[in-house]
Design a protein around this motif. Structure first.
Motif, PDB file in Angstrom:
ATOM      1  N   GLN A  80     -76.448  68.698   5.315  1.00 18.96           N
ATOM      2  CA  GLN A  80     -75.665  67.591   4.774  1.00 18.96           C
ATOM      3  C   GLN A  80     -74.173  67.896   4.683  1.00 18.96           C
ATOM      4  O   GLN A  80     -73.390  67.046   4.283  1.00 18.96           O
ATOM      5  N   SER A  81     -73.779  69.091   5.083  1.00 21.79           N
ATOM      6  CA  SER A  81     -72.381  69.491   4.943  1.00 21.79           C
ATOM      7  C   SER A  81     -71.531  69.050   6.131  1.00 21.79           C
ATOM      8  O   SER A  81     -72.044  68.740   7.200  1.00 21.79           O
ATOM      9  N   ASP A  82     -70.233  69.068   5.939  1.00 25.24           N
ATOM     10  CA  ASP A  82     -69.301  68.752   7.010  1.00 25.24           C
ATOM     11  C   ASP A  82     -69.324  69.817   8.104  1.00 25.24           C
ATOM     12  O   ASP A  82     -68.998  69.544   9.244  1.00 25.24           O
ATOM     13  N   TYR A  83     -69.716  71.017   7.745  1.00 24.59           N
ATOM     14  CA  TYR A  83     -69.763  72.099   8.736  1.00 24.59           C
ATOM     15  C   TYR A  83     -70.822  71.837   9.804  1.00 24.59           C
ATOM     16  O   TYR A  83     -70.755  72.357  10.896  1.00 24.59           O
ATOM     17  N   ALA A  85     -71.368  68.800  10.960  1.00 28.97           N
ATOM     18  CA  ALA A  85     -71.007  67.514  11.564  1.00 28.97           C
ATOM     19  C   ALA A  85     -70.982  67.604  13.087  1.00 28.97           C
ATOM     20  O   ALA A  85     -70.724  68.662  13.645  1.00 28.97           O
ATOM     21  N   PRO A  86     -71.231  66.483  13.783  1.00 31.44           N
ATOM     22  CA  PRO A  86     -71.219  66.485  15.246  1.00 31.44           C
ATOM     23  C   PRO A  86     -69.930  67.022  15.853  1.00 31.44           C
ATOM     24  O   PRO A  86     -69.941  67.668  16.892  1.00 31.44           O
ATOM     25  N   SER A  87     -68.806  66.800  15.199  1.00 32.53           N
ATOM     26  CA  SER A  87     -67.543  67.302  15.741  1.00 32.53           C
ATOM     27  C   SER A  87     -67.524  68.821  15.762  1.00 32.53           C
ATOM     28  O   SER A  87     -66.907  69.432  16.611  1.00 32.53           O
ATOM     29  N   ARG A  88     -68.231  69.463  14.831  1.00 31.86           N
ATOM     30  CA  ARG A  88     -68.324  70.920  14.811  1.00 31.86           C
ATOM     31  C   ARG A  88     -69.253  71.422  15.915  1.00 31.86           C
ATOM     32  O   ARG A  88     -69.087  72.492  16.434  1.00 31.86           O
ATOM     33  N   GLN A  89     -70.241  70.624  16.249  1.00 33.77           N
ATOM     34  CA  GLN A  89     -71.213  71.038  17.254  1.00 33.77           C
ATOM     35  C   GLN A  89     -70.610  71.060  18.646  1.00 33.77           C
ATOM     36  O   GLN A  89     -70.945  71.898  19.458  1.00 33.77           O
ATOM     37  N   THR A  90     -69.742  70.137  18.932  1.00 31.71           N
ATOM     38  CA  THR A  90     -69.168  70.056  20.271  1.00 31.71           C
ATOM     39  C   THR A  90     -67.848  70.791  20.377  1.00 31.71           C
ATOM     40  O   THR A  90     -67.347  71.002  21.465  1.00 31.71           O
ATOM     41  N   GLY A  91     -67.273  71.145  19.233  1.00 35.54           N
ATOM     42  CA  GLY A  91     -65.998  71.844  19.241  1.00 35.54           C
ATOM     43  C   GLY A  91     -64.805  70.903  19.311  1.00 35.54           C
ATOM     44  O   GLY A  91     -63.669  71.333  19.406  1.00 35.54           O
ATOM     45  N   THR A  92     -65.055  69.598  19.229  1.00 38.80           N
ATOM     46  CA  THR A  92     -63.956  68.639  19.253  1.00 38.80           C
ATOM     47  C   THR A  92     -63.535  68.346  17.814  1.00 38.80           C
ATOM     48  O   THR A  92     -64.369  68.384  16.906  1.00 38.80           O
ATOM     49  N   PRO A  93     -62.275  68.068  17.588  1.00 35.61           N
ATOM     50  CA  PRO A  93     -61.806  67.794  16.229  1.00 35.61           C
ATOM     51  C   PRO A  93     -62.400  66.505  15.677  1.00 35.61           C
ATOM     52  O   PRO A  93     -62.643  65.557  16.415  1.00 35.61           O
ATOM     53  N   ALA A  94     -62.652  66.500  14.388  1.00 35.99           N
ATOM     54  CA  ALA A  94     -63.166  65.305  13.728  1.00 35.99           C
ATOM     55  C   ALA A  94     -62.074  64.254  13.645  1.00 35.99           C
ATOM     56  O   ALA A  94     -60.898  64.568  13.471  1.00 35.99           O
ATOM     57  N   LYS A  95     -62.466  62.993  13.771  1.00 39.91           N
ATOM     58  CA  LYS A  95     -61.515  61.892  13.645  1.00 39.91           C
ATOM     59  C   LYS A  95     -61.572  61.364  12.234  1.00 39.91           C
ATOM     60  O   LYS A  95     -62.622  61.036  11.717  1.00 39.91           O
TER      61      LYS A  95
END
Length: 96
Positions: A80-83, A85-95
């Motif tokens: 459930q954490s931000d760590y 998040a999908p943006s962390r999985q792909t290495g792209t910055p979160a929007k």
């Protein structure tokens, strides 16, 4: 060597006590998720969550007799954490 299919591949060392050539990842989902929680790396956690779905991952963690309370609690918090998040999985910055 690795066990898995085209959608999920995991290293043999997670299943040292099994004949990995006979391991069915879909049928044995509870065992696979428990091993990933106990021994897996962060990329393996993410791959397993993507393959099985977050809800099934949490369900197994919650109901497992093989996992310690600490492992169950960590799994619940981490998924459930931000760590995680999908943006962390792909290495792209979160929007934002």
């Amino acid at each position: 060597m690795a066990v898995g299919n085209s959608k999920l591949t995991l290293p043999d060392y997670l299943f040292w006590d099994l004949d990995v050539s006979k391991l069915d990842l879909d049928y044995s989902y509870q065992l696979v998720i428990e091993r990933v929680i106990q021994l897996g790396t962060l990329p393996q956690w993410r791959a397993a969550q993507l393959y099985y779905g977050k809800d099934r991952f949490l369900e197994v963690a919650k109901n497992s007799r093989q996992l310690s309370q600490r492992e169950r609690d960590f799994t619940s918090l981490f998924t459930q954490s931000d760590y995680n998040a999908p943006s962390r999985q792909t290495g792209t910055p979160a929007k934002n």
